[in-house]
Design a protein around this motif. Structure first.
Motif, mmCIF file in Angstrom:
data_model
loop_
_atom_site.group_PDB
_atom_site.id
_atom_site.type_symbol
_atom_site.label_atom_id
_atom_site.label_comp_id
_atom_site.label_asym_id
_atom_site.label_seq_id
_atom_site.Cartn_x
_atom_site.Cartn_y
_atom_site.Cartn_z
ATOM 1 N N CYS A 25 1.063 -1.263 0.371
ATOM 2 C CA CYS A 25 0.164 0.393 -0.138
ATOM 3 C C CYS A 25 0.427 1.928 0.027
ATOM 4 O O CYS A 25 0.152 2.315 -0.545
ATOM 5 C CB CYS A 25 -1.175 -0.002 1.536
ATOM 6 N N ALA A 28 1.844 1.697 -3.769
ATOM 7 C CA ALA A 28 0.945 2.080 -4.206
ATOM 8 C C ALA A 28 1.178 3.843 -4.110
ATOM 9 O O ALA A 28 0.566 4.575 -5.301
ATOM 10 C CB ALA A 28 -0.747 2.053 -4.247
ATOM 11 N N ASP A 37 0.566 6.625 -11.849
ATOM 12 C CA ASP A 37 -0.228 5.285 -11.824
ATOM 13 C C ASP A 37 -0.595 5.178 -13.735
ATOM 14 O O ASP A 37 -1.783 4.735 -13.757
ATOM 15 C CB ASP A 37 -1.126 5.887 -10.846
ATOM 16 N N ALA A 45 -2.286 -0.310 -11.631
ATOM 17 C CA ALA A 45 -2.257 -2.271 -11.596
ATOM 18 C C ALA A 45 -0.996 -2.528 -11.703
ATOM 19 O O ALA A 45 -0.345 -3.738 -11.682
ATOM 20 C CB ALA A 45 -3.807 -2.965 -11.595
ATOM 21 N N LEU A 141 -4.036 -4.194 -6.045
ATOM 22 C CA LEU A 141 -4.713 -2.906 -5.856
ATOM 23 C C LEU A 141 -6.071 -3.018 -3.960
ATOM 24 O O LEU A 141 -6.027 -2.896 -3.799
ATOM 25 C CB LEU A 141 -5.692 -2.185 -6.669
#
Length: 146
Positions: A25, A28, A37, A45, A141
Motif C-alpha cells: 500500500c 501504491a 499511476d 495495477a 490493488l
C-alpha cells in the motif's frame, strides 16, 4: 565443552533474511504521489503486478556470483540502469545501485519512469509481459486505498 555445544546448536538456527519488505500500500501511494499511476500506459495495477512478480515487495541485496545483478523492488539491472562499481554499466538512471537497497523508493520510482520513457519495458520487466500485460490486475490493488 558447553560453549562448543551452544555454538554448534546456534549454527543450526536459520539466519534471519537480510531482506526488508516494503508495504504494497505504501508502494501504491508513492506511485500515485509521483503521478506514475497513468504514466505513458502503465496503470497503478500494472506497477503493483510488476513489483509483485519482480521482487515480491522485498528489498534485498542481489546474490553474489553473477555479473549482472538486479536491485530494488523494480529489479533494476546493474548492466543498464544503475552502477554497482563492479561491472561496466550504461547507468541510464545515473545512480548507484546501492540507492535501490534502502526503503526510500522515490529514486526507484524515478528510475522506473526512465525505463518507460526509454521504452525498455520488455527488456527490463519480462515478468510484466508474461504475468501482467493484458490481464485483470484488480487483485493487486485489493486492501489498498491509494
Amino acid at each position: 565443552m558447553r560453549v562448543l555445544a551452544v555454538v554448534a546448536l546456534l549454527s543450526l538456527v536459520p539466519v534471519a533474511s537480510e531482506a526488508a519488505e516494503v508495504n504494497p500500500c505504501v508502494v501504491a501511494k508513492e506511485i500515485k504521489l509521483w503521478r506514475m499511476d497513468r504514466y505513458i500506459f502503465f496503470t497503478l495495477a500494472d506497477w503493483m503486478c510488476t513489483v509483485h512478480h519482480v521482487s515480491g515487495f522485498k528489498i534485498q541485496p542481489p546474490p553474489s556470483g553473477t555479473a549482472e545483478k538486479t536491485y530494488g523492488i523494480f529489479g533494476f539491472s546493474n548492466k543498464y540502469w544503475c552502477s554497482d562499481g563492479t561491472e561496466p554499466s550504461s547507468n541510464y538512471c545515473n545512480i548507484s545501485c546501492q540507492k535501490f537497497l534502502d526503503d526510500n523508493i522515490e529514486d526507484d520510482i524515478l528510475c522506473a519512469r526512465k525505463v518507460l520513457s526509454m521504452n525498455k519495458i520488455v527488456e527490463t520487466w519480462p515478468l510484466w509481459v508474461e504475468k501482467c500485460r493484458g490481464k485483470d490486475l484488480s487483485s493487486y490493488l485489493k486492501g489498498c486505498d491509494p
